[in-house]
Scaffold this active site. Structure first.
Site, PDB file in Angstrom:
ATOM      1  CD  GLU A 173      36.751  60.978  20.782  1.00 15.85           C
ATOM      2  OE1 GLU A 173      35.853  61.506  21.423  1.00 15.85           O
ATOM      3  OE2 GLU A 173      37.709  60.408  21.323  1.00 15.85           O
TER       4      GLU A 173
HETATM    5  C1  LIG Z   1      32.030  70.254  17.525  1.00 20.59           C
HETATM    6  C2  LIG Z   1      32.930  69.768  18.616  1.00 20.59           C
HETATM    7  C3  LIG Z   1      32.484  68.723  19.431  1.00 20.59           C
HETATM    8  C4  LIG Z   1      33.289  68.282  20.485  1.00 20.59           C
HETATM    9  N1  LIG Z   1      32.810  67.310  21.347  1.00 20.59           N
HETATM   10  C5  LIG Z   1      33.488  67.038  22.493  1.00 20.59           C
HETATM   11  C6  LIG Z   1      32.922  66.201  23.499  1.00 20.59           C
HETATM   12  O1  LIG Z   1      31.849  65.651  23.345  1.00 20.59           O
HETATM   13  N2  LIG Z   1      33.619  66.014  24.642  1.00 20.59           N
HETATM   14  C7  LIG Z   1      34.831  66.613  24.873  1.00 20.59           C
HETATM   15  O2  LIG Z   1      35.408  66.414  25.936  1.00 20.59           O
HETATM   16  N3  LIG Z   1      35.417  67.403  23.927  1.00 20.59           N
HETATM   17  C8  LIG Z   1      34.769  67.632  22.750  1.00 20.59           C
HETATM   18  N4  LIG Z   1      35.315  68.455  21.795  1.00 20.59           N
HETATM   19  C9  LIG Z   1      36.624  69.032  22.042  1.00 20.59           C
HETATM   20  C10 LIG Z   1      37.714  68.459  21.174  1.00 20.59           C
HETATM   21  O3  LIG Z   1      38.000  67.141  21.560  1.00 20.59           O
HETATM   22  C11 LIG Z   1      38.920  69.408  21.248  1.00 20.59           C
HETATM   23  O4  LIG Z   1      38.572  70.550  20.486  1.00 20.59           O
HETATM   24  C12 LIG Z   1      40.203  68.778  20.744  1.00 20.59           C
HETATM   25  O5  LIG Z   1      40.630  67.795  21.635  1.00 20.59           O
HETATM   26  C13 LIG Z   1      41.322  69.815  20.566  1.00 20.59           C
HETATM   27  O6  LIG Z   1      41.479  70.605  21.696  1.00 20.59           O
HETATM   28  P1  LIG Z   1      41.518  72.203  21.522  1.00 20.59           P
HETATM   29  O7  LIG Z   1      40.296  72.608  20.773  1.00 20.59           O
HETATM   30  O8  LIG Z   1      41.720  72.816  22.852  1.00 20.59           O
HETATM   31  O9  LIG Z   1      42.750  72.481  20.603  1.00 20.59           O
HETATM   32  P2  LIG Z   1      44.266  72.627  21.107  1.00 20.59           P
HETATM   33  O10 LIG Z   1      44.607  71.514  22.017  1.00 20.59           O
HETATM   34  O11 LIG Z   1      44.477  74.011  21.586  1.00 20.59           O
HETATM   35  O12 LIG Z   1      45.057  72.413  19.755  1.00 20.59           O
HETATM   36  C14 LIG Z   1      45.316  73.462  18.801  1.00 20.59           C
HETATM   37  C15 LIG Z   1      46.309  72.902  17.764  1.00 20.59           C
HETATM   38  O13 LIG Z   1      47.542  72.566  18.418  1.00 20.59           O
HETATM   39  C16 LIG Z   1      47.876  71.205  18.205  1.00 20.59           C
HETATM   40  N5  LIG Z   1      48.480  70.663  19.423  1.00 20.59           N
HETATM   41  C17 LIG Z   1      48.032  70.778  20.691  1.00 20.59           C
HETATM   42  N6  LIG Z   1      48.855  70.121  21.528  1.00 20.59           N
HETATM   43  C18 LIG Z   1      49.818  69.559  20.780  1.00 20.59           C
HETATM   44  C19 LIG Z   1      50.964  68.747  21.057  1.00 20.59           C
HETATM   45  N7  LIG Z   1      51.255  68.337  22.294  1.00 20.59           N
HETATM   46  N8  LIG Z   1      51.751  68.387  20.023  1.00 20.59           N
HETATM   47  C20 LIG Z   1      51.466  68.762  18.765  1.00 20.59           C
HETATM   48  N9  LIG Z   1      50.399  69.516  18.445  1.00 20.59           N
HETATM   49  C21 LIG Z   1      49.591  69.910  19.434  1.00 20.59           C
HETATM   50  C22 LIG Z   1      46.557  70.507  17.861  1.00 20.59           C
HETATM   51  O14 LIG Z   1      46.767  69.353  17.064  1.00 20.59           O
HETATM   52  C23 LIG Z   1      45.814  71.613  17.109  1.00 20.59           C
HETATM   53  O15 LIG Z   1      46.194  71.609  15.759  1.00 20.59           O
HETATM   54  C24 LIG Z   1      34.554  68.871  20.700  1.00 20.59           C
HETATM   55  C25 LIG Z   1      35.010  69.890  19.844  1.00 20.59           C
HETATM   56  C26 LIG Z   1      34.206  70.340  18.831  1.00 20.59           C
HETATM   57  C27 LIG Z   1      34.707  71.475  17.962  1.00 20.59           C
END
Ligand SMILES: Cc1cc2nc3c(=O)[nH]c(=O)nc-3n(C[C@H](O)[C@H](O)[C@H](O)COP(=O)(O)OP(=O)(O)OC[C@H]3O[C@@H](n4cnc5c(N)ncnc54)[C@H](O)[C@@H]3O)c2cc1C
Length: 567
Positions: free
Chosen positions: A426
């Protein structure tokens, strides 16, 4: 150890801290009288204690499985979903014209929090449906509303949200899923979505996916994204599930916790979908769902904090170690410190989230822009501080148990593992902090300033009766005001972002002080005042170091070259 719904805490917060009386006084929520709300919370608490809490451990041990493309959920979860649906807990705040109860979000938030405490894995399913219901209510055509909303609210069908793709996590604008018009008003949706919570189940007749995808003329980035409703089974002319749509669950993720919730990789191969909102307006529509879910996820953190606290307290009351007046570890000062930190922070986080929900209700009932701005300001704080409190309290809960905290049977470790993801999904907590110092300060800090005025106003009045509590709250608020003004004056966004997390936490600390002071004023000789005194003396002072960190020198963060970081 059984879960006990903290009904007296909700009642106290509604009556004395977040001003529920003004919500009940509006025409929109006139039916949410004190008696009705009390009966609802009692009933929901009973369901959480008796039906959901017993599913917590089995859901951790026996994970959902994918058998020949069919998803099998954890034992007992189907019955749990039935109890949630039959209780009406999915459509609590839904529009009564479509079968909802039309109750304030404040009440729904309390119920969602109890469900999270009882069984987080299962609670994520109704939370996803609730977000979808709100998005459809605001953005879908009348036809879609009439067909989908009653089934979603009754729990016959369930909802999911599909944003994330392998290359598009926090950067949603990088998504590549496509939608092509079919020429009959529907669209063919193609792409892969990952991490989709409750992407399928074996207890609802249909699963309705809200999917973000790009139309052929959609520009790159978030402005070219549209939102589509893509059901697992296409409704036939009678509105019942008909032929299977061209979508499937490819695999399930193996996770550190939240095992009972199936986290799915979804494949859409020209699946039939219906546009929700306008073309290229997908992010606006999805934001309705995400804001709802952010409040809900903050509440997940608080729910887990409550469960972890109850477990730790029960253990501390029976574990004998060392010489103490009671004979158990609860009389050791360091154990008391842990338990008091847990309790005081849980109260603060719960109050912030209920105040957030109350602002949403007042904005809906009055249409007043100031209430809407208050809700928008509190959302990132509530999400990040609520989940952080969940993590910190669960971690402390493990510590209170000593070695038994590391042993799975006590359940302390499960809270810790389950809650960890709430700071990630989220919108990660880092993204929440950036939202607070960026978008939420685009008004030049006005909404924040109005809130700080109120906090200082109350602290001024409280000086007459509780000067030793009112003074520190007033001073902390004034320091937060100074840092807010400094922040707003920074034109370079990277300077703001560098201190964003510290600033958000400092804001939450001050809000916590404010709500604890409200509680002490209402119960000056009782346990609420004692807890407030602890928070204000022991936890509020943290705001000072956080505010100093919020104004950190951004160049220090980038001083080491990438090569230097590698050594
Ligand atoms: C158990 C689980 C359930 C989930 N359920 C859903 C769901 O129902 N629907 C759905 O669509 N998604 C879902 N997600 C996905 C979740 O919303 C994403 O994992 C989350 O948005 C982070 O994206 P990412 O994993 O690609 O991390 P990344 O975006 O790669 O982030 C990695 C790190 O970099 C930081 N970062 C990234 N961009 C920036 C920026 N611009 N500035 C500063 N810091 C930054 C982040 O804060 C994080 O610490 C789920 C994830 C999990 C693990």
């Amino acid at each position: 150890m059984p879960y006990r719904a903290p009904l007296s805490d909700y009642q106290f917060l509604l009556d004395h801290v977040v001003g529920f009386d003004q919500i009940a006084a509006t025409e929109t929520f006139a039916e949410a009288s004190a008696d009705v709300v009390s009966a609802i919370l009692t009933e929901a608490g009973k369901m959480c204690e008796e039906v959901m809490a017993p599913l917590q451990r089995p859901g951790d041990l026996e994970h959902p499985r994918l058998e020949n493309g069919v998803l099998r959920t954890a034992p007992g979860f189907a019955e749990g979903w039935k109890a949630i649906s039959e209780g009406g807990w999915i459509g609590m705040s839904g529009d009564p014209d479509y079968g909802g109860m039309g109750l304030p979000m404040t009440v729904t938030s309390a119920v969602n929090e109890m469900m999270s405490a009882a069984c987080l894995s299962l609670q994520l399913a109704p939370l996803m449906s609730q977000g979808q219901i709100e998005a459809l209510e605001h953005h879908a055509s009348d036809g879609l509303k009439e067909l989908y909303l009653p089934k979603l609210m009754s729990g016959e069908w369930s909802g999911t949200m599909n944003l994330t793709e392998p290359q598009a996590g926090s950067d949603v604008g990088a998504l590549t899923s496509k939608a092509e018009p079919n020429g009959d008003g529907t669209y063919a949706v193609t792409g892969q979505k990952i991490y989709i919570s409750w992407g399928d189940n074996d207890f609802t007749e249909n699963v309705c996916h809200l999917v973000l995808a790009r139309l052929p003329d959609g520009m790159p980035g978030t402005k070219g994204i549209s939102l589509f409703l893509v059901p697992k089974y296409i409704p036939d002319e009678t509105g019942n599930p008909g032929v299977a749509n061209d979508l499937k669950v490819v695999s399930l993720e193996h996770k550190m916790g939240l095992h009972g919730s199936p986290t799915c990789v979804m494949q859409y191969d020209g699946a039939k979908g219906w546009l929700v909102g306008r073309e290229h307006g997908g992010m606006a529509a999805m934001f309705t769902m995400m804001n709802n879910a952010r409040l809900g996820v903050g509440g997940q953190g608080v729910g887990v904090a409550e469960g972890a606290y109850q477990h730790a307290l029960a253990y501390a009351l029976e574990r004998k170690q060392g010489k103490t007046p009671s004979g158990t570890i609860i009389d050791h000062a360091d154990v008391r410190r842990m338990l008091m930190d847990m309790r005081a922070d849980t109260f603060a986080a719960r109050a912030i989230l209920l105040a957030n929900a109350a602002a949403i209700d007042m904005a809906q009932a009055t249409g007043d822009a100031d209430w809407a701005a208050r809700a928008a300001l509190l959302t990132p704080i509530g999400k990040a501080f609520g989940t952080q409190t969940g993590m910190r309290v669960a971690e402390t809960g493990v510590q209170v148990h000593g070695g038994m905290g590391f042993i799975e049977e006590t359940g302390a470790a499960q809270y810790y593992r389950d809650v960890r993801v709430t700071a990630i999904y989220e919108g990660t907590n880092g993204i929440q902090a950036m939202d607070l110092v960026g978008r939420k300060m685009m008004d030049g800090g006005e909404a924040a300033s109005r809130l700080l005025d109120e906090i200082e106003g109350q602290a001024e009045q409280a000086r007459a009766t509780l000067p030793e509590l009112a003074g520190p709250v007033w001073e902390a608020t004034e320091s937060l005001r100074e840092t807010t003004e400094w922040l707003v004056a920074q034109g370079d966004m990277n300077t703001r972002f560098a201190g964003a997390t510290a600033y958000l936490n400092a804001f939450a600390r001050v809000l916590g002080g404010h709500y604890h002071l409200s509680a002490a004023l209402a119960d000056p000789d009782g346990p609420r005042a004692k807890l407030a005194r602890y928070y204000i003396n022991a936890l509020l002072p943290e705001h000072a170091s956080l505010l100093a960190q919020a104004q950190k020198e951004v160049n220090d963060l980038f001083a080491l070259s990438i090569e230097e970081m590698a050594v």
